[in-house]
Write a protein that holds these residues in place. Structure first.
Motif, PDB file in Angstrom:
ATOM      1  N   ASP A  25       0.803  -1.210   0.000  1.00 17.26           N
ATOM      2  CA  ASP A  25       0.000   0.000   0.000  1.00 17.26           C
ATOM      3  C   ASP A  25       0.844   1.272   0.000  1.00 17.26           C
ATOM      4  O   ASP A  25       0.378   2.327  -0.447  1.00 17.26           O
ATOM      5  CB  ASP A  25      -0.924   0.007   1.225  1.00 17.26           C
ATOM      6  CG  ASP A  25      -1.921  -1.136   1.201  1.00 17.26           C
ATOM      7  OD1 ASP A  25      -2.191  -1.656   0.101  1.00 17.26           O
ATOM      8  OD2 ASP A  25      -2.414  -1.521   2.283  1.00 17.26           O
ATOM      9  N   ASP A  26       2.060   1.170   0.529  1.00 13.76           N
ATOM     10  CA  ASP A  26       2.870   2.378   0.675  1.00 13.76           C
ATOM     11  C   ASP A  26       4.096   2.385  -0.233  1.00 13.76           C
ATOM     12  O   ASP A  26       5.053   3.108   0.031  1.00 13.76           O
ATOM     13  CB  ASP A  26       3.311   2.546   2.136  1.00 13.76           C
ATOM     14  CG  ASP A  26       4.087   1.331   2.654  1.00 13.76           C
ATOM     15  OD1 ASP A  26       4.152   0.306   1.941  1.00 13.76           O
ATOM     16  OD2 ASP A  26       4.632   1.412   3.776  1.00 13.76           O
ATOM     17  N   MET A  27       4.060   1.597  -1.324  1.00  9.97           N
ATOM     18  CA  MET A  27       5.169   1.646  -2.278  1.00  9.97           C
ATOM     19  C   MET A  27       5.201   3.038  -2.906  1.00  9.97           C
ATOM     20  O   MET A  27       4.248   3.460  -3.547  1.00  9.97           O
ATOM     21  CB  MET A  27       5.008   0.589  -3.364  1.00  9.97           C
ATOM     22  CG  MET A  27       6.074   0.676  -4.463  1.00  9.97           C
ATOM     23  SD  MET A  27       7.762   0.275  -3.905  1.00  9.97           S
ATOM     24  CE  MET A  27       7.723  -1.522  -4.024  1.00  9.97           C
ATOM     25  N   LYS A  34      12.499   2.099  -7.666  1.00  8.50           N
ATOM     26  CA  LYS A  34      13.233   1.019  -8.340  1.00  8.50           C
ATOM     27  C   LYS A  34      14.063   0.219  -7.344  1.00  8.50           C
ATOM     28  O   LYS A  34      14.118  -1.020  -7.412  1.00  8.50           O
ATOM     29  CB  LYS A  34      14.131   1.610  -9.432  1.00  8.50           C
ATOM     30  CG  LYS A  34      14.775   0.572 -10.324  1.00  8.50           C
ATOM     31  CD  LYS A  34      15.534   1.237 -11.466  1.00  8.50           C
ATOM     32  CE  LYS A  34      16.156   0.188 -12.392  1.00  8.50           C
ATOM     33  NZ  LYS A  34      16.888   0.831 -13.533  1.00  8.50           N
ATOM     34  N   ALA A  35      14.708   0.916  -6.404  1.00 11.45           N
ATOM     35  CA  ALA A  35      15.538   0.235  -5.407  1.00 11.45           C
ATOM     36  C   ALA A  35      14.695  -0.609  -4.471  1.00 11.45           C
ATOM     37  O   ALA A  35      15.066  -1.735  -4.123  1.00 11.45           O
ATOM     38  CB  ALA A  35      16.349   1.260  -4.614  1.00 11.45           C
ATOM     39  N   LEU A  36      13.551  -0.067  -4.040  1.00  5.54           N
ATOM     40  CA  LEU A  36      12.661  -0.823  -3.148  1.00  5.54           C
ATOM     41  C   LEU A  36      12.096  -2.052  -3.857  1.00  5.54           C
ATOM     42  O   LEU A  36      12.005  -3.138  -3.269  1.00  5.54           O
ATOM     43  CB  LEU A  36      11.532   0.071  -2.658  1.00  5.54           C
ATOM     44  CG  LEU A  36      11.903   1.093  -1.576  1.00  5.54           C
ATOM     45  CD1 LEU A  36      10.805   2.130  -1.420  1.00  5.54           C
ATOM     46  CD2 LEU A  36      12.168   0.395  -0.246  1.00  5.54           C
ATOM     47  N   LEU A  44      15.162  -9.135  -0.072  1.00  7.92           N
ATOM     48  CA  LEU A  44      15.799  -8.367   1.004  1.00  7.92           C
ATOM     49  C   LEU A  44      14.753  -7.741   1.918  1.00  7.92           C
ATOM     50  O   LEU A  44      14.956  -7.641   3.129  1.00  7.92           O
ATOM     51  CB  LEU A  44      16.707  -7.265   0.425  1.00  7.92           C
ATOM     52  CG  LEU A  44      17.738  -7.672  -0.628  1.00  7.92           C
ATOM     53  CD1 LEU A  44      18.675  -6.505  -0.902  1.00  7.92           C
ATOM     54  CD2 LEU A  44      18.513  -8.902  -0.199  1.00  7.92           C
ATOM     55  N   LEU A  45      13.665  -7.297   1.337  1.00  7.88           N
ATOM     56  CA  LEU A  45      12.556  -6.715   2.095  1.00  7.88           C
ATOM     57  C   LEU A  45      11.286  -7.518   1.810  1.00  7.88           C
ATOM     58  O   LEU A  45      10.990  -7.826   0.657  1.00  7.88           O
ATOM     59  CB  LEU A  45      12.326  -5.251   1.701  1.00  7.88           C
ATOM     60  CG  LEU A  45      13.348  -4.222   2.175  1.00  7.88           C
ATOM     61  CD1 LEU A  45      13.009  -2.840   1.611  1.00  7.88           C
ATOM     62  CD2 LEU A  45      13.412  -4.160   3.691  1.00  7.88           C
ATOM     63  N   LYS A  46      10.552  -7.829   2.871  1.00  9.57           N
ATOM     64  CA  LYS A  46       9.309  -8.580   2.704  1.00  9.57           C
ATOM     65  C   LYS A  46       8.094  -7.821   3.204  1.00  9.57           C
ATOM     66  O   LYS A  46       6.954  -8.203   2.947  1.00  9.57           O
ATOM     67  CB  LYS A  46       9.425  -9.923   3.426  1.00  9.57           C
ATOM     68  CG  LYS A  46      10.519 -10.809   2.839  1.00  9.57           C
ATOM     69  CD  LYS A  46      10.588 -12.150   3.524  1.00  9.57           C
ATOM     70  CE  LYS A  46      11.683 -13.015   2.899  1.00  9.57           C
ATOM     71  NZ  LYS A  46      11.798 -14.343   3.553  1.00  9.57           N
ATOM     72  N   GLY A  47       8.332  -6.745   3.931  1.00 11.32           N
ATOM     73  CA  GLY A  47       7.225  -5.940   4.392  1.00 11.32           C
ATOM     74  C   GLY A  47       6.406  -6.612   5.492  1.00 11.32           C
ATOM     75  O   GLY A  47       6.682  -7.739   5.906  1.00 11.32           O
ATOM     76  N   SER A  48       5.402  -5.904   5.948  1.00 13.22           N
ATOM     77  CA  SER A  48       4.522  -6.394   7.003  1.00 13.22           C
ATOM     78  C   SER A  48       3.176  -5.696   6.876  1.00 13.22           C
ATOM     79  O   SER A  48       3.118  -4.489   6.608  1.00 13.22           O
ATOM     80  CB  SER A  48       5.134  -6.098   8.381  1.00 13.22           C
ATOM     81  OG  SER A  48       4.275  -6.497   9.422  1.00 13.22           O
ATOM     82  N   ASP A  49       2.104  -6.458   7.038  1.00 14.41           N
ATOM     83  CA  ASP A  49       0.750  -5.900   6.944  1.00 14.41           C
ATOM     84  C   ASP A  49       0.540  -5.153   5.629  1.00 14.41           C
ATOM     85  O   ASP A  49      -0.055  -4.080   5.587  1.00 14.41           O
ATOM     86  CB  ASP A  49       0.475  -4.951   8.128  1.00 14.41           C
ATOM     87  CG  ASP A  49       0.558  -5.662   9.457  1.00 14.41           C
ATOM     88  OD1 ASP A  49       0.164  -6.839   9.519  1.00 14.41           O
ATOM     89  OD2 ASP A  49       1.038  -5.046  10.439  1.00 14.41           O
ATOM     90  N   ALA A  61      18.501  -4.527  13.832  1.00 15.56           N
ATOM     91  CA  ALA A  61      17.977  -5.859  13.541  1.00 15.56           C
ATOM     92  C   ALA A  61      17.530  -5.958  12.088  1.00 15.56           C
ATOM     93  O   ALA A  61      17.751  -6.981  11.424  1.00 15.56           O
ATOM     94  CB  ALA A  61      16.811  -6.183  14.470  1.00 15.56           C
ATOM     95  N   GLU A  62      16.913  -4.895  11.576  1.00 16.66           N
ATOM     96  CA  GLU A  62      16.477  -4.898  10.183  1.00 16.66           C
ATOM     97  C   GLU A  62      17.664  -4.901   9.231  1.00 16.66           C
ATOM     98  O   GLU A  62      17.651  -5.609   8.211  1.00 16.66           O
ATOM     99  CB  GLU A  62      15.582  -3.678   9.925  1.00 16.66           C
ATOM    100  CG  GLU A  62      14.227  -3.760  10.612  1.00 16.66           C
ATOM    101  CD  GLU A  62      13.444  -2.467  10.529  1.00 16.66           C
ATOM    102  OE1 GLU A  62      12.216  -2.513  10.743  1.00 16.66           O
ATOM    103  OE2 GLU A  62      14.045  -1.407  10.263  1.00 16.66           O
ATOM    104  N   MET A  63      18.700  -4.143   9.572  1.00 14.74           N
ATOM    105  CA  MET A  63      19.885  -4.135   8.716  1.00 14.74           C
ATOM    106  C   MET A  63      20.558  -5.499   8.720  1.00 14.74           C
ATOM    107  O   MET A  63      20.983  -6.003   7.672  1.00 14.74           O
ATOM    108  CB  MET A  63      20.881  -3.073   9.178  1.00 14.74           C
ATOM    109  CG  MET A  63      22.120  -3.027   8.301  1.00 14.74           C
ATOM    110  SD  MET A  63      23.215  -1.656   8.716  1.00 14.74           S
ATOM    111  CE  MET A  63      24.486  -1.895   7.466  1.00 14.74           C
TER     112      MET A  63
END
Length: 329
Positions: A25-27, A34-36, A44-49, A61-63
């Motif tokens: 929803d917040d892309m 492009k990087a995201l 690398l990123l899976k997001g949440s909710d 922790a995220e890094m």
């Protein structure tokens, strides 16, 4: 009627597939998109909710999680002595793996501080060390109006990312003491790494990739007839008997996995960052230098006829600041 039903099903499947790939929803639609998207596509990123939270500050922790995923690391370290991580935490395994990777060693007071936001200079320093980057010229921070604000302990790492072209700042500033956001970190990772190899099939894509590549396919024990237009980074989770045959890297080959490895090919430099790595270089290889950064790793020539190659000995820390987190303020 059957054709109509089949068409409807195909359209539904196509739309559903499209939604699952891009359902955040917040892309944003800006410099970071492009990087995201690359970070999402490469795990690398899976997001949440259903959200990526690109503007949120990145925590340690995220890094750690992003770098564990990027480098395909799987081996857990013992973090039972740290008081601020528990097995029930979502980041426990990632922190344990990153500790084994020597990305984290704690703050010297029994804590890993996983929930603390990371500043830009801290993140740049960690990336420089994770990928064994060094400055390619001196005084590379002088072009920034706030270059003098970079802490002395972070200067070499920040300068490494800047002079290698991975960080360019904004409006003439680096903002080294500001926290780095998830979108900003995704952008730096995108600048650093242009491709990820997760299977033998991915090797065919390398000819079209301009930049550094991480190989993290755990079931791949042979790299053959491969050309990389940048640095070739062998991820932590790769086979411990990796055979590299006719491999050419326009940049360096950075070896982060342990085991008995062989290299036959071309590279400006081979850097061994892992422990317990034994590298054999074939007599036909063209490598300018080998740098070994662990006292438990070694390099040897295949035969006495192999031309002499300068070897940089393992780093010898002179201060307790070898721990990349203890010197952060």
């Amino acid at each position: 009627m059957k054709k109509l039903i089949i068409s409807f099903v195909l359209v539904f499947v196509f739309c559903f597939s499209f939604i699952t790939v891009s359902a955040f929803d917040d892309m944003p639609n800006d410099w970071s998109t492009k990087a995201l998207q690359s970070a999402v596509d490469n795990g690398l990123l899976k997001g949440s909710d259903n959200k990526l939270y690109p503007k949120n500050n990145l925590t340690r922790a995220e890094m750690a999680t992003i770098l564990v995923r990027a480098l395909g690391a799987v081996e857990l370290g013992d973090i039972s002595d740290f008081t601020d991580v528990q097995e029930k935490d979502w980041f426990y395994d990632e922190m344990a793996i990153s500790y084994k990777m020597k990305i984290f060693k704690g703050d010297g007071a029994g804590k890993l501080t996983p929930g603390t936001p990371i500043t830009r200079q801290e993140a740049f320093l960690v990336l420089a060390r994770a990928f064994s980057l060094t400055p390619v010229k001196e005084n590379g921070l002088d072009v920034f109006s706030d270059g003098k604000d970079v802490s002395s302990w972070a200067k070499e790492g920040v300068e490494a990312l800047v002079t290698n072209g991975y960080v360019s700042g904004s409006n003439g500033k680096l903002n080294p003491l500001s926290n780095i956001t998830r979108a900003e970190f995704a952008q730096v990772m995108f600048n650093l790494i242009k491709g990820y190899v997760d299977s033998a099939q991915d090797l065919a894509k390398l000819d079209s990739i301009e930049g550094n590549v991480i190989v993290r396919a755990k079931d791949l024990s042979t790299l053959e007839n491969v050309t990389v237009k940048g640095d070739l980074i062998i991820g932590d989770g790769m086979s411990n008997t990796l055979q590299m045959e006719n491999v050419s890297a326009q940049g360096r080959v950075v070896i982060r996995n342990s085991g008995n490895l062989k290299f036959d090919g071309k590279a400006s430099e081979i850097v061994i960052t892992s422990d317990s790595t034994k590298l054999v270089l074939s007599s036909s290889s063209a490598v300018k230098s080998v740098t070994v950064k662990s006292a438990t790793s070694s390099y040897e020539k295949e035969s006495a006829t192999t031309p002499s190659i300068p070897v940089t000995p393992p780093d010898t820390p002179t201060t307790p600041e070898e721990d990349i987190w203890t010197d952060f303020h």
